[in-house]
Design a protein around this motif. Structure first.
Motif, PDB file in Angstrom:
ATOM      1  N   ASN A  54      14.900   8.766  33.470  1.00  0.00           N
ATOM      2  CA  ASN A  54      14.826  10.073  32.820  1.00  0.00           C
ATOM      3  C   ASN A  54      15.838  11.078  33.362  1.00  0.00           C
ATOM      4  N   ALA A  55      16.255  10.923  34.615  1.00  0.00           N
ATOM      5  CA  ALA A  55      17.155  11.907  35.220  1.00  0.00           C
ATOM      6  C   ALA A  55      18.437  12.027  34.410  1.00  0.00           C
ATOM      7  N   GLY A  56      18.863  13.246  34.185  1.00  0.00           N
ATOM      8  CA  GLY A  56      20.081  13.457  33.418  1.00  0.00           C
ATOM      9  C   GLY A  56      20.489  14.917  33.420  1.00  0.00           C
ATOM     10  N   ILE A  57      21.721  15.163  33.060  1.00  0.00           N
ATOM     11  CA  ILE A  57      22.232  16.524  32.943  1.00  0.00           C
ATOM     12  C   ILE A  57      22.261  16.906  31.476  1.00  0.00           C
ATOM     13  N   LYS A 111      33.022  14.399  34.224  1.00  0.00           N
ATOM     14  CA  LYS A 111      32.788  13.350  35.212  1.00  0.00           C
ATOM     15  C   LYS A 111      31.352  13.380  35.722  1.00  0.00           C
ATOM     16  N   ARG A 112      30.840  14.568  36.003  1.00  0.00           N
ATOM     17  CA  ARG A 112      29.490  14.663  36.552  1.00  0.00           C
ATOM     18  C   ARG A 112      28.441  14.240  35.531  1.00  0.00           C
ATOM     19  N   VAL A 113      28.631  14.614  34.264  1.00  0.00           N
ATOM     20  CA  VAL A 113      27.688  14.207  33.220  1.00  0.00           C
ATOM     21  C   VAL A 113      27.654  12.683  33.099  1.00  0.00           C
ATOM     22  N   LEU A 114      28.817  12.052  33.099  1.00  0.00           N
ATOM     23  CA  LEU A 114      28.860  10.596  32.997  1.00  0.00           C
ATOM     24  C   LEU A 114      28.300   9.922  34.251  1.00  0.00           C
ATOM     25  N   GLU A 115      28.582  10.502  35.409  1.00  0.00           N
ATOM     26  CA  GLU A 115      28.055   9.943  36.663  1.00  0.00           C
ATOM     27  C   GLU A 115      26.529   9.908  36.665  1.00  0.00           C
ATOM     28  N   VAL A 116      25.914  10.992  36.234  1.00  0.00           N
ATOM     29  CA  VAL A 116      24.455  11.073  36.278  1.00  0.00           C
ATOM     30  C   VAL A 116      23.822  10.379  35.076  1.00  0.00           C
ATOM     31  N   ASN A 117      24.306  10.684  33.881  1.00  0.00           N
ATOM     32  CA  ASN A 117      23.640  10.202  32.671  1.00  0.00           C
ATOM     33  C   ASN A 117      23.873   8.723  32.381  1.00  0.00           C
ATOM     34  N   VAL A 118      25.018   8.211  32.798  1.00  0.00           N
ATOM     35  CA  VAL A 118      25.341   6.804  32.517  1.00  0.00           C
ATOM     36  C   VAL A 118      25.257   5.958  33.787  1.00  0.00           C
ATOM     37  N   GLY A 173      11.597  13.197  37.728  1.00  0.00           N
ATOM     38  CA  GLY A 173      10.188  13.351  37.378  1.00  0.00           C
ATOM     39  C   GLY A 173       9.497  14.586  37.911  1.00  0.00           C
ATOM     40  N   ALA A 174      10.240  15.479  38.561  1.00  0.00           N
ATOM     41  CA  ALA A 174       9.593  16.639  39.177  1.00  0.00           C
ATOM     42  C   ALA A 174       9.296  17.757  38.192  1.00  0.00           C
ATOM     43  N   MET A 175       9.990  17.777  37.055  1.00  0.00           N
ATOM     44  CA  MET A 175       9.799  18.869  36.102  1.00  0.00           C
ATOM     45  C   MET A 175      10.170  18.403  34.700  1.00  0.00           C
TER      46      MET A 175
END
Length: 251
Positions: free
Chosen positions: A87-90, A108-115, A13-15
């Motif tokens: 909302n956080a995601g890559i 791996k990083r996309v799935l870790e953050v987005n999912v 939510g910062a940007m």
């Protein structure tokens, strides 16, 4: 003031889109906790008008410890949690490329953050919502899984998973009074996208031409749909994904 007195947690939510969502909740009367890897405390200080209605906490949503601390921070600051916006995601840092060329660690990083990140954040706030007998979870997805956008397979796959999780979680949490829906934006001129010249060159023009509404999509275009799902206006709606992309995709 559809959210007056409610407590909303907005990850990322910062940007960008997240910041616009936070501003929308403040305008609607909510107390808001901004959770972001960087800049959350600073953003909260900028948005709070002295009424202590906005707070910030550092959080990596792919960390279970961080998401649990996020939920605790919201309760300590405001006493409850009514709304979570995942909302956080890559996305904006990614470069479109053939799927054979996408680095495995990036996958791996996309799935870790987005999912996983959306699952962990939801898991962290649900106990508070269960104890209240109600709550709203709004997942930020994407229009890309509906259209089969090429050259960003890991991102498209992650947002397809978000759409599926939205349906499954809605069924799992409905009896607890917790509604789960998703908002799927199109290609948006967020801060991150504007700082990625490769994405702008490859996606801005084609996205604009595909829309019924012939203009760039801005972060503020997403806010109304999020507020709808967070408010009493959607009290009989759950498990839905609303595409907000200016008419590029009709569902």
């Amino acid at each position: 003031m559809r959210c007056i007195g409610k407590v909303a947690v907005v990850t990322g939510g910062a940007m960008g889109i997240g910041r616009s969502i936070v501003e929308g909740f403040v305008d609607e009367g909510a107390n808001v906790l901004i959770a972001d890897r960087t800049g959350a405390v600073e953003a909260a200080a900028q948005l709070d008008d002295g009424s202590n209605r906005v707070a910030g906490v550092a959080c990596d949503v792919s960390s279970q410890d961080d998401t649990e601390a996020m939920a605790q921070a919201a309760i300590e600051a405001f006493g409850r949690i009514d709304i979570l916006v995942n909302n956080a995601g890559i996305y904006s840092s990614l470069e479109p490329k053939p799927f054979e060329e996408i680095d495995i660690e990036e996958w791996k990083r996309v799935l870790e953050v987005n999912v996983l990140g959306q699952a962990l954040a939801s898991r962290a706030v649900v106990p508070a919502m269960r104890s209240q007998g109600n709550g709203r979870i709004v997942n930020i997805s994407s229009g890309t899984p509906f259209k089969g956008v090429p050259f960003m397979l890991h991102y498209v796959a992650s947002k397809g998973a978000v759409n599926a999780m939205t349906k499954a979680l809605a069924k799992e949490l409905g009896s607890a009074g917790i509604l789960v829906n998703a908002v799927a934006p199109g290609f948006t001129m967020s801060d991150g996208v504007l700082s990625n010249p490769v994405q702008l060159e490859k996606l801005q023009d084609i996205s604009l031409k595909s829309r019924v509404i012939q203009r760039d999509q801005l972060p503020g275009d997403v806010v109304g749909a999020v507020i709808y799902f967070a408010s009493q206006d959607s009290a009989f709606v759950t498990g839905q994904t609303l595409v907000v992309d200016g008419g590029a995709y009709f569902n």
